[in-house]
Motif scaffolding. Structure first.
Motif: not given
Length: 314
Positions: A211, A213-214, A216-218, A220-221, A224
């Motif tokens: 969760r 990691d998701k 963090v990815q969200a 980061a997106k 960006d």
């Protein structure tokens, strides 16, 4: 009275040589009874510590499960009701499901705590061993009652006392077996609960890591996207520069207007117009020629940066 499972029957060598057989038997019986009460008190205290939890947790889980089941059914019923009937209550089924989910989560937490502490199992284990100690004491007392008359009248007083000691020793061995068995059961349950808690912790940790990691990815997106949006917004605010080419007669003076404002003027066939705000503008080119005045207007879109554009004076 504080009980324990480490007490033993304390005897002295001179205890066997008491002159009165009846006093000897009573003395042994009292000492055994003290050991028995010590063990019983220990398990009674452990049992009473868990009584409220065993009864209360079962009652709570039953009530919570029933409430969660009713809420789930109510949410399903609300989902199928038309919106014109619900009115302002439209979407209430989602909140009802959230409440049911919270109740189920609390029930899972209580069940996990129970598995980790084994309170219910310990309660019934202590209850079982208390009953076993009671039965063992009854067995010993009946054995003494059966053999006491014969042993008291025996011509061998030393042998009679030895027989009482044998019965006392058998009772102590059986009592120790009960305690040792309970200790082995407790150790097995303890190690099993540790293993289960470890597995639960691993599963929970892996789930949290996935969760996170998701997230963090969200994040980061999103960062960006925010950077791109900011860059686009910043780029959108930069002025545009226009390289304008005039096609057609070139023997007259040309006046270039943008949104009615003169931005360039001359006899050249090319004009460099700088610092135009991005967006749609009205471009006008007018020339005074020997054959007469000529004017052309067009709508053009100016973008940030440098761009070229051609216009014909005909």
């Amino acid at each position: 009275m504080t009980g324990n499972t480490f007490s033993t029957l304390r005897l002295q060598p001179d205890d066997l040589s008491q002159p009165d057989f009846h006093t000897f038997v009573l003395d042994i019986n009292d000492r055994l009874d003290a050991v028995r009460q010590d063990r019983e008190e220990f398990y009674r205290q452990r049992r009473e510590e868990n009584t409220k939890w065993v009864n209360g947790s079962r009652r709570f889980l039953a009530l919570a499960g029933a409430a969660a089941l009713l809420l789930t059914a109510a949410a399903a019923a609300l989902r199928f009701m038309p919106e014109e009937v619900l009115g302002r209550l439209t979407g209430l089924d989602a909140w009802v499901l959230v409440v049911a989910l919270i109740i189920y989560a609390i029930m899972s937490a209580v069940a996990l705590y129970e598995k980790g502490t084994d309170k219910t199992s310990s309660y019934f284990r202590h209850l079982t061993i208390s009953i076993a100690i009671r039965d063992l004491w009854n067995k010993f007392q009946f054995a003494i009652l059966r053999e006491y008359p014969e042993l008291k009248a025996s011509a061998d007083p030393i042998g009679a006392r030895k027989r009482i000691c044998e019965l006392a020793e058998a009772f102590c061995k059986d009592l120790d077996k009960l305690t040792g068995g309970e200790l082995a059961d407790w150790r097995s349950e303890f190690m099993a609960s540790l293993s289960e808690l470890e597995e639960t912790a691993k599963a929970g940790r892996n789930d949290v890591e996935v969760r996170l990691d998701k997230l963090v990815q969200a994040a980061a997106k999103a960062a960006d996207a925010a950077v791109r949006a900011a860059a686009e917004a910043e780029a959108a605010t930069k002025p545009g520069h226009l390289n304008l080419t005039i096609a057609g007669p070139s023997d007259g003076e040309v006046t270039i207007r943008i949104d009615g404002i003169v931005r360039a003027q001359g006899n050249a066939g090319k004009f460099a117009i700088e610092k135009i705000n991005p967006g749609v503008h009205r471009l006008s080119a007018a020339a005074k020629l020997p054959a007469g005045d000529v004017q052309v207007e067009e709508m053009i879109e100016i973008k940030p940066g440098i761009q070229g554009y051609n216009i014909a004076l005909t």
